[in-house]
Enzyme design. Structure first.
Site, PDB file in Angstrom:
ATOM      1  N   GLN A   1      -7.432   0.215   3.785  1.00 26.56           N
ATOM      2  CA  GLN A   1      -8.187  -0.358   4.900  1.00 26.56           C
ATOM      3  C   GLN A   1      -9.570  -0.819   4.482  1.00 26.56           C
ATOM      4  O   GLN A   1     -10.168  -1.684   5.129  1.00 26.56           O
ATOM      5  CB  GLN A   1      -8.290   0.668   6.034  1.00 26.56           C
TER       6      GLN A   1
ATOM      7  N   THR B   1      11.468  -6.745 -11.267  1.00 27.13           N
ATOM      8  CA  THR B   1      10.874  -8.048 -11.553  1.00 27.13           C
ATOM      9  C   THR B   1       9.640  -8.260 -10.675  1.00 27.13           C
ATOM     10  O   THR B   1       9.701  -8.112  -9.460  1.00 27.13           O
ATOM     11  CB  THR B   1      11.891  -9.168 -11.286  1.00 27.13           C
TER      12      THR B   1
ATOM     13  N   ASN C   1      -7.801   4.213   8.788  1.00 26.21           N
ATOM     14  CA  ASN C   1      -7.254   3.016   9.409  1.00 26.21           C
ATOM     15  C   ASN C   1      -7.241   3.063  10.927  1.00 26.21           C
ATOM     16  O   ASN C   1      -7.087   2.019  11.573  1.00 26.21           O
ATOM     17  CB  ASN C   1      -5.827   2.770   8.897  1.00 26.21           C
TER      18      ASN C   1
ATOM     19  N   SER D   1      -3.493  -2.782  -0.437  1.00 26.06           N
ATOM     20  CA  SER D   1      -2.396  -3.613   0.042  1.00 26.06           C
ATOM     21  C   SER D   1      -2.918  -5.012   0.277  1.00 26.06           C
ATOM     22  O   SER D   1      -3.970  -5.190   0.908  1.00 26.06           O
ATOM     23  CB  SER D   1      -1.820  -3.041   1.337  1.00 26.06           C
TER      24      SER D   1
ATOM     25  N   HIS E   1      -1.939  -7.571   2.189  1.00 26.33           N
ATOM     26  CA  HIS E   1      -1.957  -8.234   3.495  1.00 26.33           C
ATOM     27  C   HIS E   1      -3.080  -7.758   4.399  1.00 26.33           C
ATOM     28  O   HIS E   1      -3.265  -8.282   5.499  1.00 26.33           O
ATOM     29  CB  HIS E   1      -0.593  -8.096   4.200  1.00 26.33           C
TER      30      HIS E   1
ATOM     31  N   CYS F   1       2.121   1.530  11.612  1.00 26.51           N
ATOM     32  CA  CYS F   1       3.237   2.301  11.060  1.00 26.51           C
ATOM     33  C   CYS F   1       3.744   3.353  12.040  1.00 26.51           C
ATOM     34  O   CYS F   1       4.854   3.858  11.897  1.00 26.51           O
ATOM     35  CB  CYS F   1       2.810   2.972   9.752  1.00 26.51           C
TER      36      CYS F   1
ATOM     37  N   GLY G   1       0.796  -1.217   0.000  1.00 25.12           N
ATOM     38  CA  GLY G   1       0.000   0.000   0.000  1.00 25.12           C
ATOM     39  C   GLY G   1       0.828   1.268   0.000  1.00 25.12           C
ATOM     40  O   GLY G   1       0.459   2.265  -0.635  1.00 25.12           O
ATOM     41  N   THR G   2       1.944   1.259   0.709  1.00 29.94           N
ATOM     42  CA  THR G   2       2.785   2.457   0.762  1.00 29.94           C
ATOM     43  C   THR G   2       3.302   2.820  -0.619  1.00 29.94           C
ATOM     44  O   THR G   2       3.231   3.987  -1.036  1.00 29.94           O
ATOM     45  CB  THR G   2       3.954   2.248   1.735  1.00 29.94           C
TER      46      THR G   2
END
Length: 382
Positions: free
Chosen positions: A178, A236, A150, A198, A200, A324, A69-70
């Site tokens: 989120q 890659t 979030n 993101s 995860h 974070c 996400g970042t």
């Protein structure tokens, strides 16, 4: 141990693990290689891209895989601004955004003479279309406002905000990290030009994310190299991660509507029980326009970190807010931005539920929380 920090990360879904395994073992090819092994990897990557594109209702060519996400936020915010107006751009955002957006804005201010205006939210974290309209200019390049916060869970009316931004010709980006797996991310419904997620957060592994950028908007790459991802993001590709993310997306979307309704009801009963059992408890965020998964509170007269330690002793894992910002001595920038006193903001505790969380789970948590707050405030014993 009951894990209630799903806003920080979620366990990897079995579907995702099983889908990834071949691409971590026998199907290890580089998708840029022009031989059979590479072509099979490229085919798997293309299938994953189509899954994400279908999720958002966009063309596959408008989806770029990132490391999370970042990076997706950085690509959208920096990339759109640098492609449209590399110097002196006017950007509008809020002070409750994730650090990935806020730090991207600070970068553009420092090195590209951008001017950022932060539109105010109300005390629940909502931005109104009227407030946004008041700070827009005819030369506004980009508006970036997250879909769901979030820390406090507040959900914005992004469709209305995007319409206002488009009225002055600005592109609109939303950080949907989120919201993924819980809200409808159809781009046509949201009306956005760019979107970040993101993996995860919805059951894919860490290290994979994706961004959407509308083709006519364009984006300047922030990573340079071999020109992968149609030149948007060199490096890659993480084929196994993309395949796992696609599997997680399919599973999350299959259960999203029913899970959202059920977890919302669990969350609301938990909130009511906390407010009943814990004197002085302050619910943060919007009372109804919030993610199904997030119940966030402040407990004046305590220390949020001390309450978290007490909860963990009682078998409950939660957090004070964004992972974070964990370890920071500063109060949450989200809470202070919505007008909460810094001293009270230091008492924040966030519970983020999973699709499997039950009423019985949360009844136990409410009891443990009441005891923990009482212990920390000196009104009870461990």
């Amino acid at each position: 141990m009951l894990y209630l920090d799903n806003a920080a990360t979620t366990p990897v879904r079995r579907d995702a693990l099983e889908a990834m395994w071949p691409y971590l073992t026998a199907e290890f090819g580089n998708p840029s290689s022009h031989h059979t092994v590479g072509e099979r990897a490229a085919s798997a990557l293309a299938d994953a891209r189509r899954t994400v594109a279908d999720w958002w209702g966009v063309r596959a060519s408008e989806v770029v895989f990132t490391s999370g996400g970042t990076e997706a936020d950085n690509l959208a915010v920096k990339g759109i601004v640098l492609a449209r107006q590399p110097r002196g751009a006017h950007i509008v955002s809020t002070r409750i955004e994730h650090e990935a957006v806020l730090e991207s804005l600070h970068y553009l201010e420092r090195f590209h003479d951008a001017h950022v205006t932060y539109v105010d939210t109300d005390e629940t974290g909502l931005v109104t279309p009227e407030a946004l309209a008041a700070v827009l200019r005819d030369d506004t390049t980009l508006v970036s406002i997250m879909l769901a916060n979030n820390e406090i869970g507040t959900v914005q009316d992004v469709a209305s905000l995007a319409q206002v931004a488009h009225g002055v010709g600005a592109a609109f980006h939303t950080d949907a990290v989120q919201a993924a797996g819980w809200l409808d991310l159809n781009v046509a419904s949201l009306g956005v030009d760019a979107l970040s997620v993101s993996g995860h957060k919805l059951g894919a592994p860490k290290g994979i994310g994706a961004a959407y950028v509308r083709a006519r908007v364009g984006v300047e790459p922030v990573l340079h190299g071999g020109g992968q991802e149609r030149g948007w993001r060199s490096g890659t590709e993480n084929v196994a991660g993309a395949v796992g993310m696609a599997a997680a997306v399919r599973a999350a979307e299959h259960e999203r509507v029913s899970a959202s309704a059920r977890v919302t009801a669990v969350r609301d009963r938990f909130i009511a029980e906390v407010l009943r059992q814990v004197p002085g408890a302050l619910l943060t965020g919007h009372p109804t326009r919030r993610l199904p998964t997030i119940a966030s509170f402040c407990f004046p007269g305590t220390s949020g970190e001390a309450v978290l330690l007490e909860l963990e002793q009682r078998g409950v894992v939660s957090s004070s807010g964004s992972a974070c910002a964990a370890g920071s001595d500063e109060p949450s920038h989200v809470l202070t931005a919505i007008g909460i006193d810094p001293a009270i903001a230091q008492t924040a505790v966030r519970f983020s539920l999973a699709s499997t969380t039950t009423d019985e789970n949360m009844a136990d948590v409410a009891t443990a929380l009441a005891a923990s707050v009482a212990t920390v405030s000196g009104l009870g014993s461990a």
